[in-house]
Design an enzyme around this catalytic site. Sequence first.
Site, PDB file in Angstrom:
ATOM      1  CG  PHE A 178      10.200  -5.679   0.326  1.00  0.00           C
ATOM      2  CD1 PHE A 178      11.170  -6.416   0.994  1.00  0.00           C
ATOM      3  CD2 PHE A 178      10.609  -4.587  -0.428  1.00  0.00           C
ATOM      4  CE1 PHE A 178      12.511  -6.069   0.920  1.00  0.00           C
ATOM      5  CE2 PHE A 178      11.944  -4.235  -0.510  1.00  0.00           C
ATOM      6  CZ  PHE A 178      12.904  -4.976   0.164  1.00  0.00           C
ATOM      7  CB  CYS A 179       8.150  -6.778   5.851  1.00  0.00           C
ATOM      8  SG  CYS A 179       6.427  -7.314   5.832  1.00  0.00           S
ATOM      9  CB  THR A 180      10.189 -11.300   7.088  1.00  0.00           C
ATOM     10  OG1 THR A 180      11.312 -10.501   7.454  1.00  0.00           O
ATOM     11  CG2 THR A 180      10.602 -12.765   7.050  1.00  0.00           C
ATOM     12  CB  ILE A 207      11.061 -11.691   1.691  1.00  0.00           C
ATOM     13  CG1 ILE A 207      11.201 -10.176   1.710  1.00  0.00           C
ATOM     14  CG2 ILE A 207      12.298 -12.323   1.051  1.00  0.00           C
ATOM     15  CD1 ILE A 207      12.174  -9.657   2.760  1.00  0.00           C
TER      16      ILE A 207
END
Length: 306
Positions: A178-180, A207
């Site tokens: 996952f990332c922003t 996120i």
Amino acid sequence: MTNAPVKIAALYRFCRLPDFADLRTPLMELCEREGIKGTLLLAREGINGTVAGPPAGIDALVAWLSAKPEFDGAEIKFSHADAMPFHRMKVRLKKEIVTMGVEDVDPLQGTGAYVEPAAWNALIADENTVVVDTRNDYEIAIGTFKRAIDPHTATFREFPDWVERNHNLLAGKKVAMFCTGGIRCEKATAYVRALGLGEVYHLKGGILRYLEEVPADESLWRGECFVFDERVSVGHGLEPGEAALCRACRHPLTAEERTSPLFEEGVSCPHCHATRSADDRERYAERHRQVQLAQAKGRRHIGKRA
């Protein structure tokens, strides 16, 4: 905050843009005309960026992008703010819209399986799943998911080396990344799959979409999510968080870190105090005084980054 005067759009789209440079001028003209500020990146592999402006202006930009077939299906997440979070508008031409620095990584040829926010908790709660935060160390410092591994990378360019050094940790497992906003995971999962790791997943919309859609009482997120604008961080519902930037080193700081004796607003923090000289701190202090003077006169002092 849907009645807030500023609308923010974080967007990206991987697509074939052989003539990407031709889009710079019309994009810049549209954004300036609509009062939009922020940064958009254009490359042969697509578009990426975060911009803010009047709601009608952001809607006009989204309509302009949506009218182009190559941007159909772009990932766009909206939030709102009481004040403009950017100083100016920039449209930049780049080699990559998210810089990994590895040749021939093509998200259009196959990324990890998308997982909607509503299904993410079940995946990362599974003990057979290795959960990997693909963001940088300073972002992870103020928040991440429960059970997530921190690769301790200073830039995304370091991520491929971390993967190769930890291949045995990931092999034979379900790998959830996952990332922003989702864009880094497009490349991260494509890269991992190219190394032969088959069961790879990533959080669709990142996120930001998770915090927008998953209720706080059901969330496995801990802390706040760093964002690359003057809000610094957001929490559930994409409400502005409590984190602030050290204006000397640009590291995000929690409320607790700002109580440290090493923290002086505009001058130092626990992350940079030991690496700065007394002369450095004197220069930072003077710059901070100039910022305060400008604010007292109702002006914005942009100046140079410390």
